[in-house]
Design a protein around this motif. Structure first.
Motif, PDB file in Angstrom:
ATOM      1  N   GLU A   1       0.814  -1.217   0.000  1.00 29.46           N
ATOM      2  CA  GLU A   1       0.000   0.000   0.000  1.00 29.46           C
ATOM      3  C   GLU A   1       0.851   1.272   0.000  1.00 29.46           C
ATOM      4  O   GLU A   1       0.370   2.344  -0.369  1.00 29.46           O
ATOM      5  N   ILE A   2       2.103   1.171   0.446  1.00 31.19           N
ATOM      6  CA  ILE A   2       2.982   2.341   0.554  1.00 31.19           C
ATOM      7  C   ILE A   2       4.206   2.078  -0.312  1.00 31.19           C
ATOM      8  O   ILE A   2       4.970   1.141  -0.056  1.00 31.19           O
ATOM      9  N   ASN A   3       4.404   2.882  -1.329  1.00 31.12           N
ATOM     10  CA  ASN A   3       5.482   2.621  -2.307  1.00 31.12           C
ATOM     11  C   ASN A   3       6.859   2.518  -1.668  1.00 31.12           C
ATOM     12  O   ASN A   3       7.686   1.692  -2.058  1.00 31.12           O
ATOM     13  N   SER A   4       7.122   3.358  -0.662  1.00 29.37           N
ATOM     14  CA  SER A   4       8.457   3.361  -0.065  1.00 29.37           C
ATOM     15  C   SER A   4       8.726   2.129   0.801  1.00 29.37           C
ATOM     16  O   SER A   4       9.850   1.925   1.256  1.00 29.37           O
ATOM     17  N   PHE A   5       7.710   1.288   1.023  1.00 35.60           N
ATOM     18  CA  PHE A   5       7.885   0.056   1.791  1.00 35.60           C
ATOM     19  C   PHE A   5       7.894  -1.178   0.892  1.00 35.60           C
ATOM     20  O   PHE A   5       7.879  -2.296   1.397  1.00 35.60           O
ATOM     21  N   ALA A   6       7.917  -0.983  -0.415  1.00 36.33           N
ATOM     22  CA  ALA A   6       7.833  -2.098  -1.352  1.00 36.33           C
ATOM     23  C   ALA A   6       8.979  -3.084  -1.145  1.00 36.33           C
ATOM     24  O   ALA A   6      10.133  -2.695  -0.921  1.00 36.33           O
ATOM     25  N   LEU A   7       8.657  -4.374  -1.224  1.00 37.35           N
ATOM     26  CA  LEU A   7       9.636  -5.430  -0.967  1.00 37.35           C
ATOM     27  C   LEU A   7       9.879  -6.316  -2.170  1.00 37.35           C
ATOM     28  O   LEU A   7      10.711  -7.214  -2.113  1.00 37.35           O
ATOM     29  N   ALA A   8       9.158  -6.096  -3.277  1.00 35.71           N
ATOM     30  CA  ALA A   8       9.195  -7.052  -4.383  1.00 35.71           C
ATOM     31  C   ALA A   8      10.521  -7.044  -5.135  1.00 35.71           C
ATOM     32  O   ALA A   8      10.941  -8.074  -5.660  1.00 35.71           O
TER      33      ALA A   8
ATOM     34  N   PRO B   1      14.459  -6.610  -4.765  1.00 37.00           N
ATOM     35  CA  PRO B   1      15.516  -6.499  -3.751  1.00 37.00           C
ATOM     36  C   PRO B   1      16.459  -5.327  -3.982  1.00 37.00           C
ATOM     37  O   PRO B   1      17.015  -4.774  -3.034  1.00 37.00           O
ATOM     38  N   ALA B   2      16.614  -4.911  -5.248  1.00 36.58           N
ATOM     39  CA  ALA B   2      17.529  -3.803  -5.551  1.00 36.58           C
ATOM     40  C   ALA B   2      16.927  -2.456  -5.170  1.00 36.58           C
ATOM     41  O   ALA B   2      17.650  -1.461  -5.083  1.00 36.58           O
ATOM     42  N   ARG B   3      15.616  -2.412  -4.944  1.00 33.50           N
ATOM     43  CA  ARG B   3      14.950  -1.144  -4.671  1.00 33.50           C
ATOM     44  C   ARG B   3      14.395  -1.049  -3.253  1.00 33.50           C
ATOM     45  O   ARG B   3      13.679  -0.115  -2.930  1.00 33.50           O
ATOM     46  N   ILE B   4      14.712  -2.014  -2.418  1.00 37.82           N
ATOM     47  CA  ILE B   4      14.280  -1.937  -1.023  1.00 37.82           C
ATOM     48  C   ILE B   4      15.070  -0.828  -0.336  1.00 37.82           C
ATOM     49  O   ILE B   4      16.307  -0.820  -0.359  1.00 37.82           O
ATOM     50  N   GLU B   5      14.380   0.103   0.259  1.00 37.52           N
ATOM     51  CA  GLU B   5      15.049   1.250   0.872  1.00 37.52           C
ATOM     52  C   GLU B   5      15.848   0.827   2.099  1.00 37.52           C
ATOM     53  O   GLU B   5      15.519  -0.176   2.762  1.00 37.52           O
ATOM     54  N   GLY B   6      16.883   1.598   2.427  1.00 41.73           N
ATOM     55  CA  GLY B   6      17.853   1.203   3.446  1.00 41.73           C
ATOM     56  C   GLY B   6      17.247   0.891   4.796  1.00 41.73           C
ATOM     57  O   GLY B   6      17.539  -0.167   5.391  1.00 41.73           O
ATOM     58  N   ASP B   7      16.393   1.776   5.324  1.00 41.59           N
ATOM     59  CA  ASP B   7      15.823   1.537   6.647  1.00 41.59           C
ATOM     60  C   ASP B   7      14.837   0.381   6.626  1.00 41.59           C
ATOM     61  O   ASP B   7      14.681  -0.342   7.617  1.00 41.59           O
ATOM     62  N   VAL B   8      14.169   0.169   5.480  1.00 37.34           N
ATOM     63  CA  VAL B   8      13.260  -0.971   5.338  1.00 37.34           C
ATOM     64  C   VAL B   8      14.055  -2.272   5.368  1.00 37.34           C
ATOM     65  O   VAL B   8      13.708  -3.226   6.077  1.00 37.34           O
TER      66      VAL B   8
END
Length: 612
Positions: A52-59, A61-68
């Motif tokens: 639901e929240i783009n910045s928490f996307a997990l699909a 691996p190269a785009r998973i944000e650092g704190d996530v």
């Protein structure tokens, strides 16, 4: 306490890693033994924000944000985080599928006996409830969105086969959950002279009108709902006949499970579409709102964009959407019935079976706010709802200190007990109960939804103030010791000083609802700030003032020798003027910048005049 959805969701994810993951195995238990509902709730704590929240996307691996990635780092030790989520979905489907291959929606440990001398039987533990259908619907939608996004970057054929299997499993479970919701919907006729009818009339008649006039007024207010129920929904002959009679009252919504006598869904082959129902054929407010929330997730724009539904699911979705619309309209209408004080403002709400509770008032308020989200209620309705939320927050001891032995504590622990009539027919067991203990979370979520829509500055400010106080209440109920530290729910943190009452195991029921609140908060804060009419007035005054002073300064210079500073002032004024209607706050900043530059120009001119 400020509501900071990003950090608070990450904190919950970190706490989940400590509680559920030992590096090799995922634990599904909590304060009660796992069941199909708690499994959905637990996995939604992870997947709902991630989809639901783009910045928490997990699909990817190269785009998973650092704190996530840091919060979920333990999950990614043996395999990449997305692959670990795939494994969790596989496990979820395995343990919630029966031996015959049909999806399992049993409520298990969430059901308790209404008779202290008897325990629920094994067959009763397998009873399915609307909560299971609704939570599974949301989980399946989230899971399908995740695997659809994950599949894009997958090259391994074996992984593609795993994804295909998961997609098929989630889709089958989604179909079954939608079918279960279809067969749990009920329209109940109510005679005005019956005990139920008298309760309804008494609840809605706030001005002391004659009974005949009240019944006639209700019929007029609900004519659109009545007409569409007759034309758009398959009903039994008795109900259709009752709806044809305007002297009869009616209710609509969801019972606690598949209704006794529910018609089969003829285009669905799965057993859930045909097996006999056992639930009492009347709406339960709690399960009605649970169903509405699940269907709302089904109708999101992203579902259509991603083409997640097959042909049969589209038919089911359209049928559920019709029921969603009519149910919302029904309860929103009766909540505001009449020309004086709303029935909803007369707290507590009383149901037609004679039960009354502040919790029921909150549930009806939740439908009203969802109606506002759908765009069919007015901002004036929202302003009146703010006072109701304020009153409920006080009565629920969220913004007031609880007293010793305070009966309001029961709203939170153990919660409002709902008797599931019809369960006693199963295996000659005791009548079963459901405990609804999410008062604070429901209140917070609906206030955040309302604040996102409000154009009234006073109402919005009050809603956000109440939301902060409710978050304070919920924060004090987090588990504070042990592996589950940071998860919910430890009511003793608010309501008891006895260490023996403290809780160390997580309630996935409550933790998932807090996640819903934080996702709602993210949506509220993501929106642009309202362009208040009052703010536009201030912006226009400042821009006009800046423009007037600019013209004054231009009287002191020649047209072919305009200073750079005044050209910058003109740019600020033009930009500010263009932003007043869309973004008055930024227009104010532009005007202030212009006025600041003008002050420097005026000061320089005066200094030059004195030195000359």
């Amino acid at each position: 306490m400020r509501i900071q959805p990003r950090q608070q969701i990450l904190d919950i994810w970190s706490a989940m890693m400590s509680t559920c993951w030992d590096g090799h195995e995922w634990s599904w238990d909590g304060i009660v033994d796992r069941n199909s509902i708690s499994d959905s709730e637990q996995l939604l704590c992870l997947l709902y924000p991630a989809t639901e929240i783009n910045s928490f996307a997990l699909a990817n691996p190269a785009r998973i944000e650092g704190d996530v990635g840091a919060a979920l780092a333990p999950l990614g030790i043996e395999e990449p985080i997305p692959s670990a989520v795939v494994s969790l979905l596989e496990r979820y489907l395995r343990q919630n599928t029966r031996e015959d291959g049909q999806p399992d929606f049993s409520a298990g440990s969430y059901l308790s006996s209404g008779d202290p001398a008897k325990e629920p039987t094994k067959a009763q533990r397998e009873i399915e409830v609307v909560d299971a259908y609704s939570m599974s619907l949301t989980l399946c939608m989230s899971g399908l969105r995740f695997v659809r996004a994950y599949e894009i970057g997958v090259k391994s054929e074996s992984t593609r086969q795993r994804i295909k299997s998961i997609t098929n499993g989630l889709s089958a479970r989604l179909t079954a959950a939608m079918t279960g919701l279809m067969r749990s919907f009920i329209v109940k006729k109510v005679s005005p002279k019956s005990p139920e009818g008298q309760v309804m009339i008494g609840m809605l008649n706030r001005t002391g009108e004659p009974e005949k006039m009240v019944v006639s007024g209700i019929a007029r207010s609900l004519e659109h709902v009545r007409s569409r129920l007759r034309s758009d929904i398959k009903l039994d002959d008795v109900t259709v006949e009752a709806l044809d009679d305007e002297n009869m009252l009616f209710e609509c919504g969801w019972s606690w499970g598949t209704v006794r006598g529910a018609a089969p869904v003829d285009f669905i082959e799965e057993s859930i579409a045909h097996k006999p129902g056992i639930a009492d054929p009347r709406p339960y407010l709690y399960f009605t709102v649970i169903a509405l929330d699940g269907i709302n997730d089904l109708m999101s724009q992203r579902t259509g964009e991603l083409a997640l539904l097959d042909e049969k699911q589209h038919r089911l979705a359209q049928a559920l959407r019709t029921r969603w619309e009519l149910t919302q309209t029904y309860w929103s209408t009766v909540a505001r019935f009449g020309s004086g004080a709303w029935p909803l403002e007369d707290i507590p709400w009383r149901t037609t079976d004679g039960e009354q509770s502040d919790y029921f008032s909150l549930i009806v308020s939740a439908v009203l706010i969802q109606d506002l989200v759908a765009g069919t209620a007015s901002d004036d309705d929202l302003t009146r709802a703010v006072a109701i939320f304020d009153e409920l927050a006080g009565r629920g001891r969220i913004i007031r200190r609880p007293l010793s032995g305070d009966p309001a504590i029961a709203l939170h622990t153990p919660g409002v007990r709902l008797t599931l009539k019809g369960t006693e027919r199963v295996d000659n067991g005791p009548i079963l109960q459901w405990e609804a203990s999410d008062f604070a979370a429901v209140l917070l979520k609906r206030m955040l939804q309302a604040a996102r829509l409000s154009n009234n500055i006073t109402a919005r400010a009050k809603l956000l103030e109440l939301a902060k106080l409710t978050m304070d209440h919920l924060a004090a109920r987090r588990i504070h010791t042990g592996p589950a530290r940071g998860l919910w729910d430890d009511p003793a943190g608010i309501f008891s000083s006895d260490e023996a009452d403290r809780v160390g195991q997580p309630s996935w029921y409550m933790t998932e609802r807090v996640i819903e609140c934080l996702v709602a908060a993210e949506r509220t804060f993501r929106e642009s700030a309202p362009n208040w009419p009052e703010l536009q007035t201030v912006a226009r005054l400042l821009v006009n003032t800046a423009e007037h002073r600019y013209h004054q300064e231009m009287l002191n210079v020649s047209a072919d020798n305009v200073p750079d500073a005044l050209e910058h002032v003109e740019e600020h004024i033009d930009q500010g003027e263009g932003q007043i209607r869309e973004d008055a706050a930024t227009a104010i900043v532009r005007a202030i910048d212009a006025l600041r530059e003008l002050d420097k120009v005026a000061t320089g001119r005066r200094d030059a005049a004195r030195s000359g």
